[in-house]
Design an enzyme around this catalytic site. Structure first.
Site, PDB file in Angstrom:
ATOM      1  N   LYS A   1     -30.899 -13.801  88.832  1.00 40.64           N
ATOM      2  CA  LYS A   1     -29.592 -13.808  89.497  1.00 40.64           C
ATOM      3  C   LYS A   1     -29.408 -12.565  90.380  1.00 40.64           C
ATOM      4  O   LYS A   1     -30.231 -11.653  90.354  1.00 40.64           O
ATOM      5  CB  LYS A   1     -28.477 -13.937  88.456  1.00 40.64           C
ATOM      6  CG  LYS A   1     -28.596 -15.192  87.592  1.00 40.64           C
ATOM      7  CD  LYS A   1     -28.350 -16.491  88.382  1.00 40.64           C
ATOM      8  CE  LYS A   1     -28.927 -17.737  87.737  1.00 40.64           C
ATOM      9  NZ  LYS A   1     -28.219 -18.259  86.598  1.00 40.64           N
TER      10      LYS A   1
HETATM   11  C1  LIG Z   1     -28.153 -19.379  85.500  1.00 41.95           C
HETATM   12  C2  LIG Z   1     -26.976 -20.279  85.406  1.00 41.95           C
HETATM   13  C3  LIG Z   1     -26.176 -20.350  84.262  1.00 41.95           C
HETATM   14  C4  LIG Z   1     -26.568 -19.725  82.951  1.00 41.95           C
HETATM   15  O1  LIG Z   1     -26.675 -18.352  82.980  1.00 41.95           O
HETATM   16  P1  LIG Z   1     -27.303 -17.606  81.703  1.00 41.95           P
HETATM   17  O2  LIG Z   1     -26.897 -16.187  81.924  1.00 41.95           O
HETATM   18  O3  LIG Z   1     -28.785 -17.808  81.778  1.00 41.95           O
HETATM   19  O4  LIG Z   1     -26.696 -18.186  80.489  1.00 41.95           O
HETATM   20  C5  LIG Z   1     -25.016 -21.106  84.292  1.00 41.95           C
HETATM   21  N1  LIG Z   1     -24.681 -21.792  85.395  1.00 41.95           N
HETATM   22  C6  LIG Z   1     -25.430 -21.783  86.513  1.00 41.95           C
HETATM   23  C7  LIG Z   1     -24.972 -22.562  87.699  1.00 41.95           C
HETATM   24  C8  LIG Z   1     -26.621 -21.052  86.546  1.00 41.95           C
HETATM   25  O5  LIG Z   1     -27.390 -21.082  87.635  1.00 41.95           O
END
Ligand SMILES: *Cc1c(COP(=O)(O)O)cnc(C)c1O
Length: 392
Positions: free
Chosen positions: A191
């Site tokens: 991210k």
């Molecule tokens: C990555 C992601 C998540 C989950 O995030 P985590 O921190 O891995 O739990 C939720 N929603 C979307 C749209 C994502 O891309």
């Protein structure tokens, strides 16, 4: 493949690489040397800095965005049989949290030629059992929050935002994180800001923040971690069955170092997006994302679509071809309704034609601050060759 392309393919350009520098490494070492590793002063500092950055009233650091989404639904009182409306064009996490609570994830389609949920479809999906709308800011482009907040107000629904892609994103000047009832961010490895694993839930009210804070650490009253400090006491109370969703000081130290670079990293991604946009627009074989005038996009993803009326290769073949040329690409997302879990819930292929059309053509290109201009050119060159070599 040309000789130069073959040469370039030797060094693989990954789809993503986290931007971790000396600052993050030093911050982690400092925590390790401090003798206090888990939730403590760094986490509280990260929460304060984050809340300040997005302009939220409250911020709670947790172990993942999935944990934040789960806590958000608990905090607004979602229970068995409730309906949560969310787009089919999202990641597993957005829907599964409803199922944790035996609530129903009610999926909706995208707007035509868009990866964002269609507010008209959201409105159409409302029933007497609907309790909340889960808005997803796909790719970092804020979804139509104005329309969604209007619908929510009119039907007295809560709005939870899945902002896993949206740091930093702006909607009509306001930062994502300051808009809905609760906004959930992800600091997963890929991210825009990473702590390896981690997440944040920003809330508009003290009540929602308190509720999530208690549930995030075993249902113990809120300053539980302080019992290990000079001002703390060993005594604590378990108020209810909570979860183990706290963030560690090691993660928070990385997060603080990343947050300090968040604007610069976004700036670099935006300039990569502009470079892609300028060059790829000329290729008939691919549709490029719209560049908004007032660009509030975090540019977590840069998603092109294969134009099948021009090219005789499909999305999968283009990704394979990019791979042969040493370029990593990905797809976001396989719509939820096409997965076995959602088939078991009664969803079928063909149910959401806009999302399926987008999915079938979508390719996420590499876009991260560590890419050089030459890396970006290499992706553009590869796509130009693919475009020219595969015309119908
Ligand atoms: C990555 C992601 C998540 C989950 O995030 P985590 O921190 O891995 O739990 C939720 N929603 C979307 C749209 C994502 O891309």
């Amino acid at each position: 493949m040309s000789a130069t392309a073959a040469l370039k393919a030797r060094t693989f350009l990954p789809f993503h690489r986290a931007s971790i520098g000396k600052e993050e490494i030093d911050a982690v070492v400092e925590v390790l040397r401090s003798g206090w590793l888990t939730t403590g002063p760094r986490v509280r500092e990260f929460e304060a800095a984050f809340k300040n950055y997005v302009g939220a009233e409250h911020a709670l650091a947790v172990s993942s965005c999935t944990a934040a989404l789960h806590l958000a639904l608990l905090a607004i009182g979602i229970t068995e049989g409730d309906e949560i409306i969310l787009p089919t064009m999202t990641f597993a996490a957005s829907g599964e949290v409803a199922l944790y609570l035996r609530a129903h994830p009610v999926l909706v389609d995208c707007k035509k030629d868009s990866f964002q949920a269609d507010p008209a479809e959201i409105a159409r999906a409302i029933t007497p059992r609907t309790r909340a709308i889960l808005a997803v800011h796909y790719g970092g482009q804020p979804c139509d929050m104005e329309a969604i907040l209007d619908i929510a107000t009119h039907h007295r629904l809560k709005v939870i935002e899945d902002a896993a892609h949206a740091l930093p994103s702006r909607h009509k000047g306001a930062m994502v994180g300051s808009l809905g009832d609760i906004t959930c961010f992800s600091f997963y490895a890929t991210k825009t800001l990473t702590t390896g694993e981690g997440g944040m839930a920003t809330a508009r009210s003290q009540e929602l923040d308190d509720r999530m804070r208690i549930l995030s650490l075993h249902g113990i009253n809120r300053d539980a971690w302080k019992r290990y400090t000079a001002e703390g006491s060993w005594r604590y109370e378990i108020l209810e069955a909570g979860y183990k969703y706290n963030m560690t000081d090691i993660q928070a130290a990385i997060g603080l170092a990343q947050l300090a670079k968040c604007d610069d990293m976004r700036q670099r991604r935006a300039s990569i997006a502009a470079q892609y946009g300028r060059e790829l627009e000329a290729l008939d074989g691919f549709h490029t994302p719209q560049m908004e005038e007032d660009d509030g996009n975090a540019w977590h993803l840069y998603v092109i679509r294969v134009n099948s009326s021009v090219l005789r290769v499909n999305r999968d073949q283009v990704i394979e071809d990019l791979k042969r040329r040493g370029i990593g690409a990905s797809v976001h997302f396989i719509p939820l309704h096409l997965h076995p879990l959602y088939r078991r819930l009664g969803y079928r292929d063909g149910k959401f034609p806009n999302a399926e059309e987008q999915f079938n053509a979508a390719i996420s290109l590499p876009i991260y601050p560590g890419m050089t201009d030459e890396d970006v050119d290499r992706v553009i060159e590869a796509l130009s060759e693919i475009d020219h070599q595969n015309r119908k």
